[in-house]
Design a protein around this motif. Sequence first.
Motif, mmCIF file in Angstrom:
data_model
loop_
_atom_site.group_PDB
_atom_site.id
_atom_site.type_symbol
_atom_site.label_atom_id
_atom_site.label_comp_id
_atom_site.label_asym_id
_atom_site.label_seq_id
_atom_site.Cartn_x
_atom_site.Cartn_y
_atom_site.Cartn_z
ATOM 1 N N LYS A 1 -33.880 -26.262 -65.694
ATOM 2 C CA LYS A 1 -32.645 -25.488 -65.795
ATOM 3 C C LYS A 1 -32.932 -24.005 -65.599
ATOM 4 O O LYS A 1 -32.103 -23.264 -65.066
ATOM 5 C CB LYS A 1 -31.984 -25.716 -67.152
ATOM 6 C CG LYS A 1 -31.400 -27.104 -67.326
ATOM 7 C CD LYS A 1 -30.748 -27.246 -68.690
ATOM 8 C CE LYS A 1 -30.148 -28.644 -68.877
ATOM 9 N NZ LYS A 1 -29.540 -28.805 -70.221
ATOM 10 N N SER A 2 -34.107 -23.550 -66.042
ATOM 11 C CA SER A 2 -34.439 -22.125 -65.954
ATOM 12 C C SER A 2 -34.762 -21.691 -64.528
ATOM 13 O O SER A 2 -34.724 -20.502 -64.218
ATOM 14 C CB SER A 2 -35.612 -21.798 -66.879
ATOM 15 O OG SER A 2 -36.750 -22.579 -66.535
ATOM 16 N N ARG A 3 -35.108 -22.643 -63.654
ATOM 17 C CA ARG A 3 -35.397 -22.324 -62.255
ATOM 18 C C ARG A 3 -34.663 -23.337 -61.363
ATOM 19 O O ARG A 3 -35.259 -23.979 -60.498
ATOM 20 C CB ARG A 3 -36.900 -22.350 -61.982
ATOM 21 C CG ARG A 3 -37.723 -21.405 -62.862
ATOM 22 C CD ARG A 3 -39.119 -21.213 -62.320
ATOM 23 N NE ARG A 3 -39.061 -20.629 -60.989
ATOM 24 C CZ ARG A 3 -39.003 -19.319 -60.753
ATOM 25 N NH1 ARG A 3 -39.008 -18.468 -61.767
ATOM 26 N NH2 ARG A 3 -38.960 -18.863 -59.529
ATOM 27 N N SER A 4 -33.382 -23.480 -61.596
ATOM 28 C CA SER A 4 -32.613 -24.562 -60.978
ATOM 29 C C SER A 4 -32.410 -24.401 -59.474
ATOM 30 O O SER A 4 -32.087 -25.365 -58.782
ATOM 31 C CB SER A 4 -31.247 -24.685 -61.665
ATOM 32 O OG SER A 4 -30.526 -23.460 -61.550
ATOM 33 N N HIS A 5 -32.591 -23.181 -58.941
ATOM 34 C CA HIS A 5 -32.318 -22.957 -57.520
ATOM 35 C C HIS A 5 -33.580 -22.936 -56.660
ATOM 36 O O HIS A 5 -33.480 -22.695 -55.447
ATOM 37 C CB HIS A 5 -31.553 -21.635 -57.337
ATOM 38 C CG HIS A 5 -30.220 -21.616 -58.024
ATOM 39 N ND1 HIS A 5 -29.188 -22.456 -57.650
ATOM 40 C CD2 HIS A 5 -29.764 -20.880 -59.071
ATOM 41 C CE1 HIS A 5 -28.131 -22.222 -58.427
ATOM 42 N NE2 HIS A 5 -28.456 -21.280 -59.297
ATOM 43 N N ASP A 6 -34.738 -23.170 -57.259
ATOM 44 C CA ASP A 6 -35.979 -23.068 -56.490
ATOM 45 C C ASP A 6 -36.025 -24.037 -55.311
ATOM 46 O O ASP A 6 -36.380 -23.656 -54.192
ATOM 47 C CB ASP A 6 -37.192 -23.298 -57.394
ATOM 48 C CG ASP A 6 -37.635 -22.021 -58.081
ATOM 49 O OD1 ASP A 6 -37.024 -20.971 -57.840
ATOM 50 O OD2 ASP A 6 -38.593 -22.083 -58.880
ATOM 51 N N TRP A 7 -35.656 -25.301 -55.546
ATOM 52 C CA TRP A 7 -35.716 -26.278 -54.464
ATOM 53 C C TRP A 7 -34.746 -25.908 -53.336
ATOM 54 O O TRP A 7 -35.077 -26.012 -52.147
ATOM 55 C CB TRP A 7 -35.399 -27.675 -54.985
ATOM 56 C CG TRP A 7 -36.584 -28.389 -55.593
ATOM 57 C CD1 TRP A 7 -36.766 -28.703 -56.909
ATOM 58 C CD2 TRP A 7 -37.735 -28.886 -54.907
ATOM 59 N NE1 TRP A 7 -37.966 -29.358 -57.091
ATOM 60 C CE2 TRP A 7 -38.583 -29.485 -55.868
ATOM 61 C CE3 TRP A 7 -38.143 -28.878 -53.568
ATOM 62 C CZ2 TRP A 7 -39.803 -30.072 -55.553
ATOM 63 C CZ3 TRP A 7 -39.367 -29.458 -53.239
ATOM 64 C CH2 TRP A 7 -40.188 -30.045 -54.225
ATOM 65 N N GLU A 8 -33.543 -25.474 -53.698
ATOM 66 C CA GLU A 8 -32.571 -25.082 -52.679
ATOM 67 C C GLU A 8 -33.090 -23.916 -51.851
ATOM 68 O O GLU A 8 -32.999 -23.912 -50.613
ATOM 69 C CB GLU A 8 -31.245 -24.696 -53.338
ATOM 70 C CG GLU A 8 -30.504 -25.848 -54.006
ATOM 71 C CD GLU A 8 -29.257 -25.355 -54.722
ATOM 72 O OE1 GLU A 8 -28.796 -24.231 -54.396
ATOM 73 O OE2 GLU A 8 -28.748 -26.074 -55.586
ATOM 74 N N ASN A 9 -33.631 -22.903 -52.524
ATOM 75 C CA ASN A 9 -34.146 -21.730 -51.816
ATOM 76 C C ASN A 9 -35.349 -22.095 -50.952
ATOM 77 O O ASN A 9 -35.499 -21.593 -49.833
ATOM 78 C CB ASN A 9 -34.533 -20.641 -52.822
ATOM 79 C CG ASN A 9 -33.336 -20.095 -53.565
ATOM 80 O OD1 ASN A 9 -32.205 -20.159 -53.076
ATOM 81 N ND2 ASN A 9 -33.562 -19.555 -54.750
ATOM 82 N N CYS B 1 -33.411 -36.827 -58.499
ATOM 83 C CA CYS B 1 -33.915 -35.621 -59.164
ATOM 84 C C CYS B 1 -33.968 -35.863 -60.668
ATOM 85 O O CYS B 1 -33.152 -36.601 -61.226
ATOM 86 C CB CYS B 1 -33.018 -34.419 -58.884
ATOM 87 S SG CYS B 1 -33.019 -33.849 -57.183
ATOM 88 N N LEU B 2 -34.941 -35.234 -61.305
ATOM 89 C CA LEU B 2 -35.019 -35.209 -62.761
ATOM 90 C C LEU B 2 -35.028 -33.754 -63.201
ATOM 91 O O LEU B 2 -35.803 -32.944 -62.673
ATOM 92 C CB LEU B 2 -36.293 -35.899 -63.253
ATOM 93 C CG LEU B 2 -36.317 -37.424 -63.261
ATOM 94 C CD1 LEU B 2 -37.683 -37.921 -63.727
ATOM 95 C CD2 LEU B 2 -35.222 -37.974 -64.181
ATOM 96 N N GLN B 3 -34.146 -33.419 -64.147
ATOM 97 C CA GLN B 3 -34.055 -32.041 -64.615
ATOM 98 C C GLN B 3 -34.496 -31.937 -66.065
ATOM 99 O O GLN B 3 -34.185 -32.797 -66.893
ATOM 100 C CB GLN B 3 -32.625 -31.521 -64.465
ATOM 101 C CG GLN B 3 -32.458 -30.069 -64.912
ATOM 102 C CD GLN B 3 -31.098 -29.515 -64.563
ATOM 103 O OE1 GLN B 3 -30.866 -29.020 -63.477
ATOM 104 N NE2 GLN B 3 -30.161 -29.614 -65.511
ATOM 105 N N PHE B 4 -35.213 -30.851 -66.379
ATOM 106 C CA PHE B 4 -35.698 -30.590 -67.732
ATOM 107 C C PHE B 4 -35.267 -29.184 -68.141
ATOM 108 O O PHE B 4 -34.909 -28.356 -67.300
ATOM 109 C CB PHE B 4 -37.223 -30.709 -67.791
ATOM 110 C CG PHE B 4 -37.742 -32.073 -67.416
ATOM 111 C CD1 PHE B 4 -38.015 -33.017 -68.391
ATOM 112 C CD2 PHE B 4 -37.946 -32.413 -66.085
ATOM 113 C CE1 PHE B 4 -38.487 -34.275 -68.050
ATOM 114 C CE2 PHE B 4 -38.410 -33.673 -65.728
ATOM 115 C CZ PHE B 4 -38.678 -34.600 -66.712
#
Length: 310
Positions: free
Chosen positions: A195-203, A218-221
């Motif tokens: 959640k703290s770096r949620s846009h990394d994959w998109e970028n 996807c798995l989110q933590f």
Amino acid sequence: MLPRLPPLNAVRAFAAAARHQSFTRAALELHVTHSAISRQIKALEAHLGVELFERKTRQVLLTAAGQQFHAQVGPALEQIGVAAESLRGGTPLRAVKVNVRPSFAVRWLIPRLPGFVAKHPDIEPQVMTSILPPDKAVGEFDLAIRRSTKGWPPGMQTHPFLEDEVLVVGSPALFASRPVTGLHSLASHVLLLSKSRSHDWENWKKQMNAQELGPASCLQFDHLHFVLQAAVDGLGFALAPVSLIAHDIASGRLVCPLPELRMALSQHYFGLAPNATPETQHFVQWLMEEQKTAALAKRHSAPVVGNPPR
């Protein structure tokens, strides 16, 4: 009559520069700019009528006069400090409170702390974790490390620290069972994100011109250190900052199947509270030494950060 004293602030700047053989490190210790140190030393040289340093492109060296002067003023300044400390009464505070994000604490700072403790056994580093920017963090601290130049309290001096970038990483077992031979191989894998770096994959996909790439799932933590633990346990592939995975790569817990596909991140900065204690200054010096070690390791490992099993 007492002899005419030189400007004492300039003497202090000279002593720091002589001890470090560097105007930059002297500026860091005294929490001023490089140009301020240079001006102070020029003023001292004008006052004394001699050159104290030989200035080279990336180094300063003491002249014979500078060596003689440092041999006398170094102990004198130390004695002044001892005299002042004796009047304060009691033992000075021997702790450094360091405010960092949880992932940085777990993955970068704490694994390196034994080196600081061994070097400074009389100083207790107290690690405080927070996901808030320093100007909103709860509690007092001597030093903070964050990725941005924004969100620092007024009066706190910030300095560039670690440069960073992200890489795709996963466990050796996962790679062995389903190898990633190229960018689009990731489509058959679970991608891990926080959640703290949620846009990394998109970028990252945008930079790689692979916006259409869709993973199996996807798995989110909540936090990045949970993501990295999930990657170590083989739950999927993560996009992780190099600064936080160096130990995992070196030990073989994680491998990087696509080492050439990197994305630059914002630089880390550290900030010092006003009137930083000598203990904090020791901690900063140690941080800068660790920064150099990390930079050398990164340079020697480029462009391959981890070798997947064959």
